[in-house]
Each structure stands twice: as structure tokens, then as C-alpha cells.
Design a protein around this motif. Structure first.
Motif, PDB file in Angstrom:
ATOM      1  N   UNK A   1     -17.381 -43.082  -4.910  1.00 59.13           N
ATOM      2  CA  UNK A   1     -18.541 -42.748  -3.924  1.00 59.13           C
ATOM      3  C   UNK A   1     -18.125 -41.630  -2.843  1.00 59.13           C
ATOM      4  N   UNK A   2     -16.748 -42.534  -2.256  1.00 60.14           N
ATOM      5  CA  UNK A   2     -16.206 -41.366  -0.982  1.00 60.14           C
ATOM      6  C   UNK A   2     -15.490 -40.071  -1.666  1.00 60.14           C
TER       7      UNK A   2
ATOM      8  N   UNK B   1      -8.590 -48.151  -0.543  1.00 62.51           N
ATOM      9  CA  UNK B   1      -9.257 -48.526   0.613  1.00 62.51           C
ATOM     10  C   UNK B   1     -10.245 -47.278   0.485  1.00 62.51           C
TER      11      UNK B   1
ATOM     12  N   UNK C   1     -11.886 -52.226   6.419  1.00 63.81           N
ATOM     13  CA  UNK C   1     -10.950 -52.315   6.802  1.00 63.81           C
ATOM     14  C   UNK C   1     -10.165 -52.578   7.816  1.00 63.81           C
ATOM     15  N   UNK C   2     -10.648 -51.542   8.145  1.00 64.32           N
ATOM     16  CA  UNK C   2      -9.280 -50.622  10.149  1.00 64.32           C
ATOM     17  C   UNK C   2     -10.079 -51.145  11.078  1.00 64.32           C
TER      18      UNK C   2
ATOM     19  N   UNK D   1     -24.391 -45.994   3.084  1.00 61.57           N
ATOM     20  CA  UNK D   1     -25.279 -44.922   3.735  1.00 61.57           C
ATOM     21  C   UNK D   1     -26.521 -44.284   2.667  1.00 61.57           C
ATOM     22  N   UNK D   2     -25.815 -44.228   1.321  1.00 67.54           N
ATOM     23  CA  UNK D   2     -27.432 -43.798   0.377  1.00 67.54           C
ATOM     24  C   UNK D   2     -27.969 -44.826   0.326  1.00 67.54           C
TER      25      UNK D   2
ATOM     26  N   UNK E   1     -20.278 -50.109   3.598  1.00 69.60           N
ATOM     27  CA  UNK E   1     -19.027 -48.903   4.432  1.00 69.60           C
ATOM     28  C   UNK E   1     -19.359 -48.176   3.739  1.00 69.60           C
TER      29      UNK E   1
ATOM     30  N   UNK F   1     -16.709 -38.323   5.449  1.00 72.30           N
ATOM     31  CA  UNK F   1     -16.835 -39.808   4.469  1.00 72.30           C
ATOM     32  C   UNK F   1     -19.034 -39.588   5.244  1.00 72.30           C
TER      33      UNK F   1
ATOM     34  N   UNK G   1     -19.259 -50.636  -8.371  1.00 67.13           N
ATOM     35  CA  UNK G   1     -18.056 -50.897  -8.396  1.00 67.13           C
ATOM     36  C   UNK G   1     -16.982 -51.810  -8.734  1.00 67.13           C
TER      37      UNK G   1
ATOM     38  N   UNK H   1     -22.507 -39.522   4.231  1.00 69.24           N
ATOM     39  CA  UNK H   1     -23.313 -39.170   3.395  1.00 69.24           C
ATOM     40  C   UNK H   1     -24.318 -38.048   3.676  1.00 69.24           C
ATOM     41  N   UNK H   2     -25.126 -37.530   4.612  1.00 67.71           N
ATOM     42  CA  UNK H   2     -25.796 -36.865   5.020  1.00 67.71           C
ATOM     43  C   UNK H   2     -25.222 -35.267   4.917  1.00 67.71           C
TER      44      UNK H   2
ATOM     45  N   UNK I   1     -30.082 -45.248   3.878  1.00 64.06           N
ATOM     46  CA  UNK I   1     -30.858 -44.176   3.782  1.00 64.06           C
ATOM     47  C   UNK I   1     -32.265 -44.481   3.229  1.00 64.06           C
TER      48      UNK I   1
ATOM     49  N   UNK J   1     -13.462 -45.211  -2.114  1.00 66.56           N
ATOM     50  CA  UNK J   1     -13.367 -45.871  -4.071  1.00 66.56           C
ATOM     51  C   UNK J   1     -14.505 -44.442  -4.425  1.00 66.56           C
TER      52      UNK J   1
ATOM     53  N   UNK K   1     -15.113 -53.312   1.769  1.00 63.84           N
ATOM     54  CA  UNK K   1     -13.726 -53.673   0.591  1.00 63.84           C
ATOM     55  C   UNK K   1     -14.013 -54.958   0.050  1.00 63.84           C
TER      56      UNK K   1
ATOM     57  N   UNK L   1     -18.621 -37.727  -1.694  1.00 64.46           N
ATOM     58  CA  UNK L   1     -18.966 -37.002  -1.077  1.00 64.46           C
ATOM     59  C   UNK L   1     -17.791 -36.111   0.254  1.00 64.46           C
TER      60      UNK L   1
ATOM     61  N   UNK M   1      -3.617 -51.445  -2.059  1.00 61.28           N
ATOM     62  CA  UNK M   1      -4.880 -51.631  -1.120  1.00 61.28           C
ATOM     63  C   UNK M   1      -5.174 -50.433  -0.794  1.00 61.28           C
TER      64      UNK M   1
ATOM     65  N   UNK N   1     -20.050 -44.224   2.752  1.00 63.61           N
ATOM     66  CA  UNK N   1     -20.978 -43.276   2.106  1.00 63.61           C
ATOM     67  C   UNK N   1     -21.707 -43.753   0.956  1.00 63.61           C
ATOM     68  N   UNK N   2     -21.463 -44.820   0.472  1.00 64.18           N
ATOM     69  CA  UNK N   2     -22.485 -45.362  -0.589  1.00 64.18           C
ATOM     70  C   UNK N   2     -23.033 -46.553   0.176  1.00 64.18           C
TER      71      UNK N   2
ATOM     72  N   UNK O   1     -13.718 -52.694  -7.309  1.00 68.02           N
ATOM     73  CA  UNK O   1     -13.378 -52.933  -6.300  1.00 68.02           C
ATOM     74  C   UNK O   1     -14.081 -52.642  -5.613  1.00 68.02           C
ATOM     75  N   UNK O   2     -15.214 -52.768  -5.593  1.00 67.86           N
ATOM     76  CA  UNK O   2     -16.418 -53.328  -4.381  1.00 67.86           C
ATOM     77  C   UNK O   2     -16.428 -54.716  -4.410  1.00 67.86           C
TER      78      UNK O   2
ATOM     79  N   UNK P   1      -8.809 -40.672  11.458  1.00 68.72           N
ATOM     80  CA  UNK P   1      -9.550 -41.264  11.203  1.00 68.72           C
ATOM     81  C   UNK P   1     -10.840 -40.633  11.184  1.00 68.72           C
TER      82      UNK P   1
ATOM     83  N   UNK Q   1     -11.969 -56.959  -0.563  1.00 67.79           N
ATOM     84  CA  UNK Q   1     -10.977 -58.023   0.062  1.00 67.79           C
ATOM     85  C   UNK Q   1     -11.254 -58.770   1.375  1.00 67.79           C
TER      86      UNK Q   1
END
Lengths: 226, 314
Positions: free
Chosen positions: A74-75, A70, B36-37, B13-14, B8, A24, B104, A26-27, B17, A72, B79, A78, A68, B10-11, B106-107, A17, B81
Motif C-alpha cells: 500500500x505504501x 518497514x 516503528x520510528x 489513512x484510507x 500506520x 505517503x 497483508x 493518502x490524500x 477517511x 508495504x 507493523x 500511494x 525489517x 496510507x493503508x 506483513x501487517x 522522514x 512487530x
């Protein structure tokens, strides 16, 4: 399960994690800090890279998980960029030279400027000992052919995201045939708009459904060429 | 206006920011990353957690979520869900409006209609702009205040007509992720004489992954949100330059043909992604075309009769 095993599993989970959090960011500050801290602690740069690869792999798995999902797009963008930053930081500390397993010339075909899939595949190949020449995006068949002649790679990789551009892959393969280069190079294609059937139809040797699948297929090509 | 952001990855966070640096830094009272975690950890022993969450969403609100009263709740990239958690969270925060963009699929909340109904039942207004940069005007005052600074791109552009270059670009409204601003900067001193090369520059920079604020919307051929976002950006730039926008192109075609089938219009205007050497092509996605048709219809400039379009009276 014993308490020891539970604790061990939890600590591994937390470590993954933490890696994902770093990848992940972003900066991109956390990846620099992470690499520098590990280097300061005396950790081998290859081990740092392998550790980060675990995180990258986990993000890839989370992206592919049908049950599931988890992570996307964008992930992936980055984390790929952060992994590149890590390589930039770590490469000056790499002392050992890894024996190159094989060489790959890669590019996104003409008319398509999407870079993410190719970038992730390139990182995956390089981190697994392949020498990669990345021709970039919007690459015409002439440049693909020129580089195959010039570099004599084991593998030619072509990527496309747009359905309107995938036909260019077939044109490159036809050109390889015309110039008697087809037997000298294995061709792997990939990208969201592609299917295995399409890849076979245009005469490619393999279809990489994702970067890991692509890596495994490239490894097989190299094994078979030995 | 007090803004609370649940996000949630980087999406989110961008967006944060950009929104914080260029507009609402003083208005953001709290940020919370909803992962989700966190929920999995809190309900460690529960099986099929993701199938159960909608039955009793209150139970799954993370215990560490800070509760602070606010006006507008922004939900960024959580997420799909977890969408069911938003109505009870919004109520606890005392919000009057929720802005829940979908960049997205999925979002997107799995049960979008249920989430919307649940929020409305609690007296909370909600909008789901898809993608975020389609946000233009809202019936809700709070969302409108937000949309003055972020949403569908809007520029003021000065041209140097002697040198045929773009002289200056001022961003009036940035896209929430900052793409309009980053692309705008790169257009200064760019020649505008060649339509194809200008369009290519805009689209390439819009999705240029080397740029931190590049568009991160979905780009699946089946759901081309990134392509739609690029169309909106290109047209905002063309509008500010006084060039022919997609809307103007639609009006010209309808005027020339008197009446046209939507399918036929699509063949002319969209005509294959990326194929910009065709001068009649005006946008890259059917989704953008449909948005423009809807707007022109609402403006009374065109009339839609079944599958055909003709000029309106305005």
C-alpha cells in the motif's frame, strides 16, 4: 563522532522522514503543498524531483529490507501515485531539456491488470532520463509488436503479476523473432510472479527484480549499444 | 460507542477517511499513528529492539500516546512487530473489544495467538478479520455495531431490464476502505448482459490504482487477499442483481454431481485467476471458495465428509 556530524546525520534523517511523510500522504495534499512551497522558495524543479526521489528510494529500500520490512504494498502504491502528482506539478517548470538516454516501450501482459510495479518502474526510468511509452495493462502481443515497429525503442519491458499470465511474455518474444525484430530491441521482464530463471528460459535479455535493478540493467543496455 | 484508532501509513489513512466520512465520524475519539520510528527514537541506544519488544511490551508503548477511555480499538496496518503492544495499550484505554484486521501478512501481528491470549486474559474481546472486508457478523456487540456499516460489501441494485443496464446501486454496507462504494458508483449504466465483461469491470475497478479507494490488500499469489476481496465484492453485486453467485454455483454443482471432491470443485469454480471466459468459473481465489464452503456448511446447505461435499438437508 563529532557533535556536528551527529547533528548533520540527524537533520538528514529528519529530512528523509519528512519526504516519506509527504510521499505517503493518502490524500495527496502534502505533495502539492511540498512542491509549491519549494518552487516558491526558488528551488530548481529538478532538485525538488531529485529530493523526492530520495524519499521514494528510501521507501523502496524499506519495502525490500528482509530483516525489517518497514513499508508495504500500500505504501508503494500511494508513494508512486504521489510521485506522479509531483511530476505533473513540476513538469511545467522544467526548462532544460534532458537528453534522452534511451527509449523504452513498456506494458503489463495480456490477462493481467496490475499496474503498480510497471508504474513505479516507469517513474524510475523517466526520472533517470529515459523516454517511456507506457502501453498500459492487459496488453496483447499484437500491440507490443506494433509499438516496437512504430517506435523502434532500445528496450521492450514487460510486466506480470499473475502466474497465469507470465507465459504471454514468451509469446511476445517468439513473435519478435518471427518478425525479425528480436535483434533490434532488448527485452527486460519483471513482476512478482517471475524469476531470473524464467526470464532466461523465455529468451529475455534481463530480469528486473525491482525498479532500481531494472533501471541499472536498462542503463547497461544503453551503454553497450553506444 | 467510542472508537480509538491506532494506525500506520496510507493503508490506515484510507480506512480512517472512509470510516469517518461515511459512518463513525462522531464516534472516533482519537487517532494515533504508531510508527516503528517512534519507538526506535525513544529507545535510541538499545540494540535488537525488535527482538526484545515482546518480552516487556509495556516498556515500549510510545510516551506520546494519548490515553482516552473508549469502547472499541481499531488497529489498522501497524507493523507486525508492534502487535505485542496492543494488549497493554487496549487495557490502558479501557476498551472492551479490539478489531485488528489483516489485509497483508506483513501487517499481521507476529505472535497473533499470543496477542489474542493476552487480550483475552485482560478481558478484552478481539477479532482478526482477514481481509477486513470479510467482517460480517460478530459475537461481540461492539464489533457487530461496526459491522452494520463496514465489512463484507452488501448492495441494493436496480436493473433496467429493457436497456439491460444497471440502473441504480445503493451500498448497504461498504468495504472498510471504501472500494464497494467506489466500484458501485462506476457500475451505474453499465450493461449487465455480458457476464464476462461485467465481472472484468468489477475486478478491474476493484484494483484500479487510479481510484483513491482501490483495494490495497496483499495480492501475492501465495496469499491472494486482494483476489478474495474482489470475489466477495463480485458476489455481493451478483447477489443484489439476482445473478448466480459463487455460493449458488457451488450448490448447483453439488446438486448435479450428488457428491464432489473439494479439489474437483475448486478446479471447476476457481479455474485459474482471471480466466473469466469460462462460464463455470465463479471466483478467483481458493480462499474465497473455502469461505463459501464453510458458510454453506454452517448454514446446513452442504455437508462435508472428509475431502468430499454433498447437499445438506436444508
Amino acid at each position: 563522532m563529532s557533535n556536528f556530524l551527529v547533528l548533520k546525520r540527524m537533520s538528514k534523517k529528519n529530512e528523509i522522514r519528512r519526504l516519506i511523510e509527504v510521499l505517503l500522504d493518502f490524500k495527496g495534499d502534502k505533495i502539492k503543498e511540498y512542491c509549491q512551497n519549494k518552487l516558491d522558495q526558488g528551488m530548481d524543479p529538478y532538485d525538488i524531483f531529485n529530493e523526492l526521489s530520495l524519499g521514494l528510494d528510501e521507501i523502496g529500500k524499506g519495502f525490500e529490507d528482509q530483516k525489517f520490512q518497514r513499508y508495504f504494498t500500500s505504501d508503494l502504491i500511494v508513494s508512486g501515485k504521489n510521485m506522479k502528482k509531483a511530476v505533473e506539478i513540476l513538469k511545467k517548470y522544467f526548462k532544460k531539456t534532458i537528453k534522452t538516454r534511451g527509449s523504452v516501450v513498456i506494458g503489463t501482459v495480456k490477462g493481467d491488470v496490475h499496474d503498480i510495479g510497471k508504474m513505479i518502474f516507469t517513474i524510475t526510468l523517466e526520472s533517470n532520463g529515459f523516454k517511456v511509452t507506457d502501453l498500459g495493462v492487459d496488453v496483447g502481443k499484437e500491440l507490443f509488436i506494433e509499438k516496437v515497429k512504430e517506435e523502434n525503442p532500445n528496450i521492450l519491458g514487460m510486466s506480470a503479476l499473475l502466474t497465469s499470465t507470465i507465459s504471454h511474455m514468451g509469446e511476445v518474444i517468439d513473435q519478435l523473432e518471427k518478425e525479425n525484430l528480436r535483434e533490434k530491441v532488448k527485452v527486460i521482464v519483471g513482476g512478482k510472479a517471475l524469476t531470473e530463471d524464467f526470464a532466461m528460459k523465455i529468451g529475455a535479455d534481463a530480469f528486473g527484480k525491482d525498479s532500481i535493478d531494472g533501471l541499472r540493467k536498462c542503463e547497461k543496455f544503453i551503454e553497450a549499444q553506444k | 460507542m467510542k472508537i480509538y484508532i491506532i494506525y500506520r501509513g496510507p493503508f490506515g489513512e484510507q480506512m480512517i477517511n472512509n470510516i469517518a466520512l461515511k459512518g463513525f465520524g462522531d464516534n472516533i475519539i482519537n487517532l494515533y499513528e504508531l510508527k516503528p520510528e517512534t519507538i526506535e527514537d525513544e529507545h535510541n541506544n538499545q540494540e535488537n529492539i525488535w527482538e526484545k519488544i515482546w518480552e516487556e511490551p509495556e516498556k515500549y508503548i510510545p510516551k506520546d500516546l494519548p490515553i482516552e477511555k473508549c469502547d472499541l480499538l481499531l488497529v489498522l496496518g501497524i507493523h507486525s512487530k508492534l502487535g505485542d503492544l496492543i494488549p497493554p495499550i487496549a487495557e490502558r484505554l479501557g476498551v472492551k473489544a479490539v478489531l485488528y484486521p489483516i489485509d497483508d501478512r506483513k501487517m499481521a501481528p507476529e505472535a497473533k495467538k499470543t496477542v489474542q491470549d493476552d487480550l483475552e486474559k485482560r478481558g478484552i474481546y478481539v477479532e482478526f478479520p482477514e481481509p477486513f472486508c470479510t467482517l460480517n457478523q460478530s459475537d461481540n456487540e461492539l464489533i457487530n455495531e461496526f459491522a452494520k456499516k463496514f465489512g463484507r460489501p452488501k448492495f441494493e441494485i436496480k436493473l433496467d431490464k429493457d436497456k439491460k443496464i444497471i440502473k441504480d446501486v445503493k451500498v448497504i454496507r461498504d468495504s472498510p476502505g471504501g472500494t464497494a462504494n467506489s466500484v458501485g458508483k462506476k457500475l451505474i449504466n453499465f450493461p449487465y448482459g455480458n457476464r464476462e465483461s461485467l465481472i472484468k469491470k468489477i475486478y478491474d475497478e476493484h484494483s484500479n490504482e487510479g481510484e483513491g479507494n482501490c483495494c490495497k490488500a496483499e495480492m501475492d499469489p501465495l496469499c491472494p487477499l486482494m483476489q478474495e476481496a474482489a470475489d466477495l465484492l463480485k458476489d455481493a453485486i451478483f447477489e443484489a442483481c439476482g445473478f448466480i453467485t459463487t455460493k449458488k454455483a457451488i450448490l448447483k454443482i453439488i446438486s448435479d454431481t450428488k457428491e464432489i471432491k473439494i479439489k474437483k470443485l475448486e478446479e471447476i469454480i476457481v479455474n485459474g485467476p482471471g480466466n473469466w471466459n469460462n462460464s463455470a468459473k465463479a471466483c478467483d481465489s481458493t480462499k474465497a471458495l473455502n469461505l463459501y464452503i464453510k458458510e454453506l456448511t454452517e448454514e446446513g446447505k452442504i455437508i462435508k465428509i472428509n475431502d468430499r461435499l454433498k447437499l445438506g438437508k436444508i
